[in-house]
Motif scaffolding. Structure first.
Motif, PDB file in Angstrom:
ATOM      1  N   SER A  23       5.494 -43.211  20.434  1.00  9.45           N
ATOM      2  CA  SER A  23       5.144 -42.835  21.808  1.00  9.45           C
ATOM      3  C   SER A  23       3.668 -42.483  21.871  1.00  9.45           C
ATOM      4  N   ASN A  24       3.158 -42.369  23.105  1.00  8.65           N
ATOM      5  CA  ASN A  24       1.745 -42.021  23.291  1.00  8.65           C
ATOM      6  C   ASN A  24       1.411 -40.647  22.727  1.00  8.65           C
ATOM      7  N   SER A  25       2.411 -39.787  22.616  1.00 11.07           N
ATOM      8  CA  SER A  25       2.163 -38.446  22.101  1.00 11.07           C
ATOM      9  C   SER A  25       1.795 -38.462  20.615  1.00 11.07           C
ATOM     10  N   GLU A  26       1.974 -39.582  19.950  1.00  9.70           N
ATOM     11  CA  GLU A  26       1.660 -39.687  18.529  1.00  9.70           C
ATOM     12  C   GLU A  26       0.289 -40.316  18.273  1.00  9.70           C
ATOM     13  N   LEU A  27      -0.521 -40.435  19.320  1.00  8.36           N
ATOM     14  CA  LEU A  27      -1.852 -41.024  19.181  1.00  8.36           C
ATOM     15  C   LEU A  27      -2.671 -40.311  18.112  1.00  8.36           C
ATOM     16  N   GLN A  28      -2.690 -38.988  18.130  1.00  4.99           N
ATOM     17  CA  GLN A  28      -3.504 -38.245  17.169  1.00  4.99           C
ATOM     18  C   GLN A  28      -3.062 -38.526  15.736  1.00  4.99           C
ATOM     19  N   LYS A  29      -1.769 -38.636  15.510  1.00  2.00           N
ATOM     20  CA  LYS A  29      -1.279 -38.941  14.161  1.00  2.00           C
ATOM     21  C   LYS A  29      -1.683 -40.362  13.754  1.00  2.00           C
ATOM     22  N   GLU A  30      -1.629 -41.307  14.695  1.00  2.10           N
ATOM     23  CA  GLU A  30      -2.090 -42.670  14.408  1.00  2.10           C
ATOM     24  C   GLU A  30      -3.560 -42.666  14.025  1.00  2.10           C
ATOM     25  N   ILE A  31      -4.368 -41.946  14.792  1.00  2.00           N
ATOM     26  CA  ILE A  31      -5.810 -41.888  14.531  1.00  2.00           C
ATOM     27  C   ILE A  31      -6.075 -41.316  13.144  1.00  2.00           C
ATOM     28  N   GLN A  32      -5.421 -40.218  12.812  1.00  2.86           N
ATOM     29  CA  GLN A  32      -5.651 -39.563  11.527  1.00  2.86           C
ATOM     30  C   GLN A  32      -5.128 -40.389  10.354  1.00  2.86           C
ATOM     31  N   THR A  33      -3.974 -41.006  10.517  1.00  2.00           N
ATOM     32  CA  THR A  33      -3.348 -41.736   9.420  1.00  2.00           C
ATOM     33  C   THR A  33      -3.969 -43.114   9.214  1.00  2.00           C
ATOM     34  N   ASN A  34      -4.384 -43.750  10.285  1.00  2.00           N
ATOM     35  CA  ASN A  34      -4.833 -45.144  10.226  1.00  2.00           C
ATOM     36  C   ASN A  34      -6.341 -45.326  10.187  1.00  2.00           C
ATOM     37  N   MET A  35      -7.097 -44.284   9.889  1.00  4.26           N
ATOM     38  CA  MET A  35      -8.542 -44.449   9.828  1.00  4.26           C
ATOM     39  C   MET A  35      -9.000 -44.594   8.381  1.00  4.26           C
ATOM     40  N   TRP A  36      -9.831 -45.591   8.153  1.00 10.13           N
ATOM     41  CA  TRP A  36     -10.402 -45.843   6.840  1.00 10.13           C
ATOM     42  C   TRP A  36     -11.915 -45.872   6.968  1.00 10.13           C
ATOM     43  N   CYS A  37     -12.599 -45.382   5.926  1.00  5.85           N
ATOM     44  CA  CYS A  37     -14.063 -45.300   5.910  1.00  5.85           C
ATOM     45  C   CYS A  37     -14.591 -45.944   4.633  1.00  5.85           C
ATOM     46  N   ILE A  38     -15.706 -46.630   4.775  1.00  4.50           N
ATOM     47  CA  ILE A  38     -16.369 -47.245   3.626  1.00  4.50           C
ATOM     48  C   ILE A  38     -17.833 -46.840   3.647  1.00  4.50           C
ATOM     49  N   SER A  39     -18.306 -46.384   2.500  1.00  8.03           N
ATOM     50  CA  SER A  39     -19.721 -46.038   2.329  1.00  8.03           C
ATOM     51  C   SER A  39     -20.351 -47.052   1.389  1.00  8.03           C
ATOM     52  N   ILE A  40     -21.672 -47.077   1.414  1.00 11.19           N
ATOM     53  CA  ILE A  40     -22.387 -48.008   0.538  1.00 11.19           C
ATOM     54  C   ILE A  40     -23.724 -47.388   0.159  1.00 11.19           C
ATOM     55  N   SER A  41     -24.126 -47.597  -1.080  1.00 12.04           N
ATOM     56  CA  SER A  41     -25.428 -47.112  -1.510  1.00 12.04           C
ATOM     57  C   SER A  41     -26.494 -48.095  -1.043  1.00 12.04           C
ATOM     58  N   GLU A  42     -27.726 -47.620  -1.015  1.00 10.05           N
ATOM     59  CA  GLU A  42     -28.830 -48.493  -0.621  1.00 10.05           C
ATOM     60  C   GLU A  42     -28.945 -49.668  -1.582  1.00 10.05           C
ATOM     61  N   GLU A  43     -28.755 -49.389  -2.865  1.00  8.94           N
ATOM     62  CA  GLU A  43     -28.826 -50.442  -3.883  1.00  8.94           C
ATOM     63  C   GLU A  43     -27.744 -51.502  -3.653  1.00  8.94           C
ATOM     64  N   MET A  44     -26.518 -51.052  -3.409  1.00  9.36           N
ATOM     65  CA  MET A  44     -25.412 -51.995  -3.221  1.00  9.36           C
ATOM     66  C   MET A  44     -25.563 -52.762  -1.908  1.00  9.36           C
ATOM     67  N   SER A  45     -26.125 -52.137  -0.886  1.00 13.42           N
ATOM     68  CA  SER A  45     -26.294 -52.836   0.395  1.00 13.42           C
ATOM     69  C   SER A  45     -27.232 -54.030   0.258  1.00 13.42           C
ATOM     70  N   ASN A  46     -28.068 -54.015  -0.776  1.00 17.53           N
ATOM     71  CA  ASN A  46     -28.946 -55.155  -1.037  1.00 17.53           C
ATOM     72  C   ASN A  46     -28.245 -56.256  -1.816  1.00 17.53           C
ATOM     73  N   GLU A  47     -27.126 -55.948  -2.458  1.00 18.02           N
ATOM     74  CA  GLU A  47     -26.405 -56.924  -3.272  1.00 18.02           C
ATOM     75  C   GLU A  47     -25.286 -57.635  -2.517  1.00 18.02           C
ATOM     76  N   VAL A  48     -24.675 -56.957  -1.570  1.00 15.63           N
ATOM     77  CA  VAL A  48     -23.561 -57.559  -0.837  1.00 15.63           C
ATOM     78  C   VAL A  48     -24.079 -58.273   0.399  1.00 15.63           C
ATOM     79  N   SER A  49     -23.283 -59.177   0.901  1.00 13.70           N
ATOM     80  CA  SER A  49     -23.704 -59.929   2.082  1.00 13.70           C
ATOM     81  C   SER A  49     -22.785 -59.635   3.262  1.00 13.70           C
TER      82      SER A  49
END
Length: 155
Positions: A23-49
């Motif tokens: 239900s719509n009342s579970e939006l906050q749980k969806e947001i918290q459970t389904n969020m993923w984050c990716i970080s990258i170093s400056e060095e690695m950002s130069n290696e990946v495309s």
């Protein structure tokens, strides 16, 4: 760390199990459970495309579509991707399509391709300066967040 090792670390994100609220009342749980984050170093950002990240995000979307198709829910979900420049992270989430608006408190600029968001992430200087022009300003000082959105219908 090599490019292959870098993408091995977030590989589990591709296969992570999503939460689908009933239900719509579970939006906050969806947001918290389904969020993923990716970080990258400056060095690695130069290696990946851009195409490396594009492929990764497409794999994530394909897995989420598969999970939605196998679920008992009859509706779809909204996948959305953005660059959080304050945290220097590429982020993505999934919420039920019954939620008509994305849960941001700023103005949103929908972009047609995930590459526009990924490019912001890769071009950012993770260590050092925070770039103010990572997202555009639209008329005045109101912050505008670029977001790639894709509707994943139950098939």
């Amino acid at each position: 760390m090599s490019k292959e090792q870098y993408f091995k670390n977030p590989e589990e994100i591709i296969y992570d199990v999503i939460y689908i609220g009933s239900s719509n009342s579970e939006l906050q749980k969806e947001i918290q459970t389904n969020m993923w984050c990716i970080s990258i170093s400056e060095e690695m950002s130069n290696e990946v495309s851009l195409s490396d990240f594009h492929g990764f995000i497409m794999n994530v979307i394909a897995n989420r579509q598969n999970q939605i198709n196998r679920s008992t829910m009859q509706s779809g979900m909204i996948f959305y991707l953005w660059y959080d420049f304050m945290a220097s992270q590429l982020r993505f989430n999934l919420i039920s399509d019954s939620n008509k608006e994305l849960p941001f408190r700023c103005k949103i600029q929908n972009v047609s391709e995930p590459d526009e968001v990924i490019e912001l992430f890769l071009k950012s200087n993770v260590y050092g300066e925070i770039t103010q022009n990572t997202n555009e300003k639209d008329g005045g000082d109101e912050y505008v967040l670029k977001v790639y959105t894709r509707y994943l219908d139950k098939q």
